[in-house]
Design an enzyme around this catalytic site. Sequence first.
Site, short mmCIF file in Angstrom:
data_model
loop_
_atom_site.label_atom_id
_atom_site.label_comp_id
_atom_site.label_asym_id
_atom_site.label_seq_id
_atom_site.Cartn_x
_atom_site.Cartn_y
_atom_site.Cartn_z
N GLY A 64 -5.72 -16.02 -11.74
CA GLY A 64 -5.43 -17.12 -10.82
C GLY A 64 -6.30 -18.32 -11.16
O GLY A 64 -7.39 -18.16 -11.72
N GLN A 92 -10.52 -26.21 -9.81
CA GLN A 92 -11.19 -25.64 -10.99
C GLN A 92 -10.87 -26.39 -12.28
O GLN A 92 -11.53 -26.16 -13.31
CB GLN A 92 -10.79 -24.16 -11.16
CG GLN A 92 -11.29 -23.29 -10.02
CD GLN A 92 -10.88 -21.85 -10.25
OE1 GLN A 92 -9.78 -21.45 -9.92
NE2 GLN A 92 -11.77 -21.07 -10.85
N CYS A 106 -14.69 -14.96 -10.94
CA CYS A 106 -14.06 -16.27 -10.86
C CYS A 106 -14.34 -17.01 -12.17
O CYS A 106 -15.46 -16.96 -12.68
CB CYS A 106 -14.66 -17.05 -9.68
SG CYS A 106 -13.99 -18.71 -9.49
N LEU A 107 -13.31 -17.68 -12.69
CA LEU A 107 -13.48 -18.40 -13.96
C LEU A 107 -14.53 -19.49 -13.84
O LEU A 107 -15.11 -19.91 -14.84
CB LEU A 107 -12.14 -19.01 -14.39
CG LEU A 107 -11.04 -17.98 -14.68
CD1 LEU A 107 -9.73 -18.69 -15.00
CD2 LEU A 107 -11.44 -17.04 -15.79
N HIS A 135 -8.58 -15.65 -2.49
CA HIS A 135 -9.62 -16.20 -3.37
C HIS A 135 -9.23 -17.61 -3.84
O HIS A 135 -10.04 -18.54 -3.77
CB HIS A 135 -9.81 -15.25 -4.57
CG HIS A 135 -10.75 -15.75 -5.62
ND1 HIS A 135 -11.90 -15.09 -5.98
CD2 HIS A 135 -10.70 -16.86 -6.41
CE1 HIS A 135 -12.52 -15.78 -6.92
NE2 HIS A 135 -11.81 -16.86 -7.21
N GLU A 136 -7.98 -17.75 -4.28
CA GLU A 136 -7.54 -19.06 -4.81
C GLU A 136 -7.45 -20.10 -3.68
O GLU A 136 -7.82 -21.26 -3.88
CB GLU A 136 -6.19 -18.93 -5.54
CG GLU A 136 -6.21 -18.02 -6.76
CD GLU A 136 -7.34 -18.29 -7.73
OE1 GLU A 136 -7.77 -19.46 -7.84
OE2 GLU A 136 -7.82 -17.34 -8.37
N HIS A 179 -10.62 -21.82 -2.80
CA HIS A 179 -10.99 -22.97 -3.66
C HIS A 179 -10.47 -24.28 -3.07
O HIS A 179 -11.10 -25.33 -3.22
CB HIS A 179 -10.41 -22.79 -5.07
CG HIS A 179 -11.19 -21.86 -5.95
ND1 HIS A 179 -12.50 -22.07 -6.30
CD2 HIS A 179 -10.83 -20.70 -6.56
CE1 HIS A 179 -12.92 -21.09 -7.09
NE2 HIS A 179 -11.92 -20.24 -7.26
#
Length: 187
Positions: free
Chosen positions: A45, A50, A98-99, A140-141, A144
């Site tokens: 995701g 991000q 997380c990226l 999670h997304e 953000h």
Amino acid sequence: MKLPVYCYGHPVLREVSKPLDQSFEGLGELVDLMFEAMYESEGVGLAAPQIGKNIRLVVIDADPVAESFPECAGRKMVLVNPEIEILDGDTVSRSEGCLSLPGISEKVPRVEHIRLRWLDENLQPHDEEISGFLARIVQHECDHLEGRVFIDHISGIRKQLIKRKLADIVAGKIRVDYPVRFAPRKK
Ligand code: NI
């Protein structure tokens, strides 16, 4: 051109993102670039903050984790202006990464059942009940988009234990094998 993933410490990750309106141009191209950045970094995701854009846009492809979580099979989604309704307040803790926080994974409590309303890449509305790990990815997304990251949900003690690692990410003192952008240097 590959989009870099903005890392923890960058202020863009702490903004509340704005809804995307009908007049937004270049959504298709942006979505393609986001999927490309997500696959390049082997994530499931990616949210627009991000990649440095504070708009309410998320891409998800949960299929790579379908072996462990069957509810993720074939779930490739574009979420424009997603809205989450919690259907069952019981939480389950599972490991997340997380990226934007390379090298960190921590157990995060999340609810298991949500109702999700969103627009797709063609701005068509969807309304669906979602469970399990897919619901976790969505939460999670969507965090953000509110300026939150997953470690905001962990205990003070756990956060203390990863303090050094976090400081290294903020300072850009880590190696990452996908394109990233670190926080601007403090003057
Ligand atoms: Ni993330």
